[in-house]
Design a protein around this motif. Structure first.
Motif, PDB file in Angstrom:
ATOM      1  N   GLY A  21      -8.617  -3.533   1.596  1.00 33.59           N
ATOM      2  CA  GLY A  21      -9.933  -4.498   2.130  1.00 33.59           C
ATOM      3  C   GLY A  21      -9.167  -5.811   2.799  1.00 33.59           C
ATOM      4  N   GLN A  22      -7.995  -6.332   2.103  1.00 35.66           N
ATOM      5  CA  GLN A  22      -7.419  -7.483   2.723  1.00 35.66           C
ATOM      6  C   GLN A  22      -6.588  -6.971   3.964  1.00 35.66           C
ATOM      7  OE1 GLN A  22      -4.403  -8.842  -0.397  1.00 35.66           O
ATOM      8  NE2 GLN A  22      -6.039  -9.635  -1.788  1.00 35.66           N
ATOM      9  N   ILE A  40       0.756  -1.279  -0.011  1.00 37.05           N
ATOM     10  CA  ILE A  40       0.015   0.138   0.003  1.00 37.05           C
ATOM     11  C   ILE A  40       0.758   1.158  -0.108  1.00 37.05           C
ATOM     12  CG2 ILE A  40      -1.905   1.553   1.221  1.00 37.05           C
ATOM     13  CD1 ILE A  40      -2.914  -1.426   2.239  1.00 37.05           C
ATOM     14  N   LYS A  41       1.912   1.453   0.513  1.00 34.75           N
ATOM     15  CA  LYS A  41       2.804   2.371   0.665  1.00 34.75           C
ATOM     16  C   LYS A  41       3.599   2.490  -0.812  1.00 34.75           C
ATOM     17  CE  LYS A  41       4.434   1.994   5.486  1.00 34.75           C
ATOM     18  NZ  LYS A  41       5.523   1.679   6.504  1.00 34.75           N
ATOM     19  N   LYS A  42       4.006   1.408  -1.361  1.00 33.28           N
ATOM     20  CA  LYS A  42       4.239   1.606  -2.859  1.00 33.28           C
ATOM     21  C   LYS A  42       3.387   1.979  -3.677  1.00 33.28           C
ATOM     22  CE  LYS A  42       7.859  -2.051  -2.427  1.00 33.28           C
ATOM     23  NZ  LYS A  42       8.236  -3.485  -3.060  1.00 33.28           N
ATOM     24  N   LEU A  43       2.195   1.765  -3.516  1.00 32.39           N
ATOM     25  CA  LEU A  43       0.786   2.360  -4.353  1.00 32.39           C
ATOM     26  C   LEU A  43       0.804   3.741  -4.012  1.00 32.39           C
ATOM     27  CD1 LEU A  43      -1.466  -0.688  -4.230  1.00 32.39           C
ATOM     28  CD2 LEU A  43      -0.067  -0.031  -6.160  1.00 32.39           C
ATOM     29  N   ASP A  44       0.821   4.111  -2.735  1.00 26.19           N
ATOM     30  CA  ASP A  44       0.632   5.645  -2.611  1.00 26.19           C
ATOM     31  C   ASP A  44       1.620   6.610  -3.058  1.00 26.19           C
ATOM     32  OD1 ASP A  44      -1.676   5.378  -0.969  1.00 26.19           O
ATOM     33  OD2 ASP A  44      -0.422   4.983   0.849  1.00 26.19           O
ATOM     34  N   LYS A  85      -4.363   9.619 -15.930  1.00 26.81           N
ATOM     35  CA  LYS A  85      -5.630   9.506 -15.142  1.00 26.81           C
ATOM     36  C   LYS A  85      -6.070   7.753 -15.051  1.00 26.81           C
ATOM     37  CE  LYS A  85      -7.612  13.893 -15.347  1.00 26.81           C
ATOM     38  NZ  LYS A  85      -8.807  14.897 -15.632  1.00 26.81           N
ATOM     39  N   ALA A  86      -5.954   7.287 -16.180  1.00 30.28           N
ATOM     40  CA  ALA A  86      -6.122   5.861 -16.186  1.00 30.28           C
ATOM     41  C   ALA A  86      -5.129   5.074 -15.714  1.00 30.28           C
ATOM     42  CB  ALA A  86      -6.375   5.438 -17.556  1.00 30.28           C
ATOM     43  N   ARG A  87      -4.176   5.510 -15.517  1.00 28.29           N
ATOM     44  CA  ARG A  87      -3.024   4.680 -14.674  1.00 28.29           C
ATOM     45  C   ARG A  87      -3.220   4.981 -13.180  1.00 28.29           C
ATOM     46  NH1 ARG A  87       2.333   6.444 -17.976  1.00 28.29           N
ATOM     47  NH2 ARG A  87       2.062   5.337 -20.072  1.00 28.29           N
ATOM     48  N   ALA A  88      -3.571   6.196 -12.966  1.00 29.36           N
ATOM     49  CA  ALA A  88      -4.075   6.409 -11.721  1.00 29.36           C
ATOM     50  C   ALA A  88      -5.040   5.526 -11.009  1.00 29.36           C
ATOM     51  CB  ALA A  88      -3.935   7.969 -11.399  1.00 29.36           C
ATOM     52  N   MET A  89      -6.215   5.394 -11.846  1.00 26.84           N
ATOM     53  CA  MET A  89      -7.256   4.767 -11.401  1.00 26.84           C
ATOM     54  C   MET A  89      -6.953   3.213 -11.128  1.00 26.84           C
ATOM     55  SD  MET A  89      -9.995   6.664 -11.085  1.00 26.84           S
ATOM     56  CE  MET A  89     -11.200   5.364 -11.041  1.00 26.84           C
ATOM     57  N   ARG A  90      -6.132   2.567 -12.124  1.00 24.78           N
ATOM     58  CA  ARG A  90      -5.672   1.395 -11.829  1.00 24.78           C
ATOM     59  C   ARG A  90      -4.994   1.181 -10.727  1.00 24.78           C
ATOM     60  NH1 ARG A  90      -2.719   1.281 -15.664  1.00 24.78           N
ATOM     61  NH2 ARG A  90      -0.419   0.975 -14.604  1.00 24.78           N
ATOM     62  N   LEU A 148      -5.308   3.088  -8.070  1.00 23.29           N
ATOM     63  CA  LEU A 148      -6.223   3.277  -7.038  1.00 23.29           C
ATOM     64  C   LEU A 148      -7.024   2.190  -6.596  1.00 23.29           C
ATOM     65  CD1 LEU A 148      -7.265   5.281  -4.856  1.00 23.29           C
ATOM     66  CD2 LEU A 148      -8.798   6.266  -6.692  1.00 23.29           C
ATOM     67  N   LYS A 149      -7.423   1.285  -7.633  1.00 21.62           N
ATOM     68  CA  LYS A 149      -8.140   0.200  -7.446  1.00 21.62           C
ATOM     69  C   LYS A 149      -7.371  -0.885  -6.529  1.00 21.62           C
ATOM     70  CE  LYS A 149     -11.275   0.525 -11.234  1.00 21.62           C
ATOM     71  NZ  LYS A 149     -11.674   0.192 -12.720  1.00 21.62           N
ATOM     72  N   GLN A 150      -6.133  -1.054  -7.172  1.00 21.23           N
ATOM     73  CA  GLN A 150      -5.143  -1.941  -6.482  1.00 21.23           C
ATOM     74  C   GLN A 150      -5.118  -1.704  -5.034  1.00 21.23           C
ATOM     75  OE1 GLN A 150      -1.564  -2.230  -8.523  1.00 21.23           O
ATOM     76  NE2 GLN A 150      -2.460  -3.116 -10.472  1.00 21.23           N
TER      77      GLN A 150
END
Length: 234
Positions: free
Chosen positions: A77-78, A35-39, A62-67, A69-71
């Motif tokens: 959630g996990q 999660i830190k890497k995704l941030d 923006k599309a890359r950012a949305m992907r 953000l979904k991850q």
């Protein structure tokens, strides 16, 4: 036979609560790192969106950012699920520890109860009461012995206390005390007044008292008092 049917494998002991909790915590730490890497990646895309102009390039970022953000939402959630499992395991571990403490407490109480029952068989209330009575009797005897040893031998038994009080009052009346409360026989001696004892008349007024001087005696050549001639003739 072992080659044909094979040998039974030893069953592994089931994992303990602590082992399961440690394994889940490690998985949660791995998820936190992702999660830190995704941030960090989302922050980079955010800067790119600000710098690029509206158009196809910005939409691609923006599309890359949305992907990403979904991850991130999936990993969050996990992580929440793992944290809930850890919490449940901690509750079970706490309950298990409480039961172990209760078992140990019960064992200690049973052992103490057994020891107390054994001790109560050797100690009886009647024995304690009789022992207290004996101690009181011994204390009374000790007091009588002390009084007997402290008795005076020279004091007669037929002394009248009223007579003694009368003698004490007479002694206090005979003691002549001054203003300072000191008896006269304890005060220092005063020099006698010679003039008051001789009762000499006072000298006449207007004339000073002339002290008498002794008449000088005649001396011979050797410095001795001279003998009168009349005494030599006689």
């Amino acid at each position: 036979m072992k080659r044909i049917f094979g040998a039974k494998k030893d069953k592994e002991p089931p994992p303990s609560i602590n082992d399961a909790s440690d394994r889940i915590n490690k998985r949660g730490e791995n998820v936190d790192e992702k999660i830190k890497k995704l941030d960090a990646e989302l922050a980079r895309y955010k800067e790119q969106i600000k710098k690029t102009r509206p158009g196809p390039a910005q939409e691609a970022v923006k599309a890359r950012a949305m992907r990403v953000l979904k991850q991130k939402r999936m990993y969050e959630g996990q992580r929440d699920m793992l944290y809930n499992q850890t919490f449940n395991l901690d509750q079970v571990a706490f309950a298990a520890e409480g039961l172990k403490d209760a078992q140990q407490t019960m064992s200690a109480l049973k052992s103490a109860n057994k020891e107390l029952k054994g001790m109560m068989k050797t100690v009886k209330i009647q024995d304690i009461d009789s022992l207290q009575d004996e101690m009181m009797d011994l204390m009374d005897v000790s007091s009588e012995i002390q009084e007997t040893l402290g008795r005076s031998y020279n004091v007669p038994d037929d002394i009248d206390e009223e007579e003694l009080m009368g003698e004490l009052d007479a002694l206090e009346a005979d003691m002549d005390t001054e203003a300072d409360g000191v008896p006269t026989y304890l005060q220092p001696d005063k020099e006698p007044d010679v003039e008051a004892e001789l009762d000499l008349p006072a000298p006449p007024s207007g004339h000073a008292a002339v002290p008498l001087r002794p008449t000088p005696q005649a001396e011979d050549e050797l410095g001795l008092p001279a003998v009168p001639r009349a005494s030599l003739r006689g």
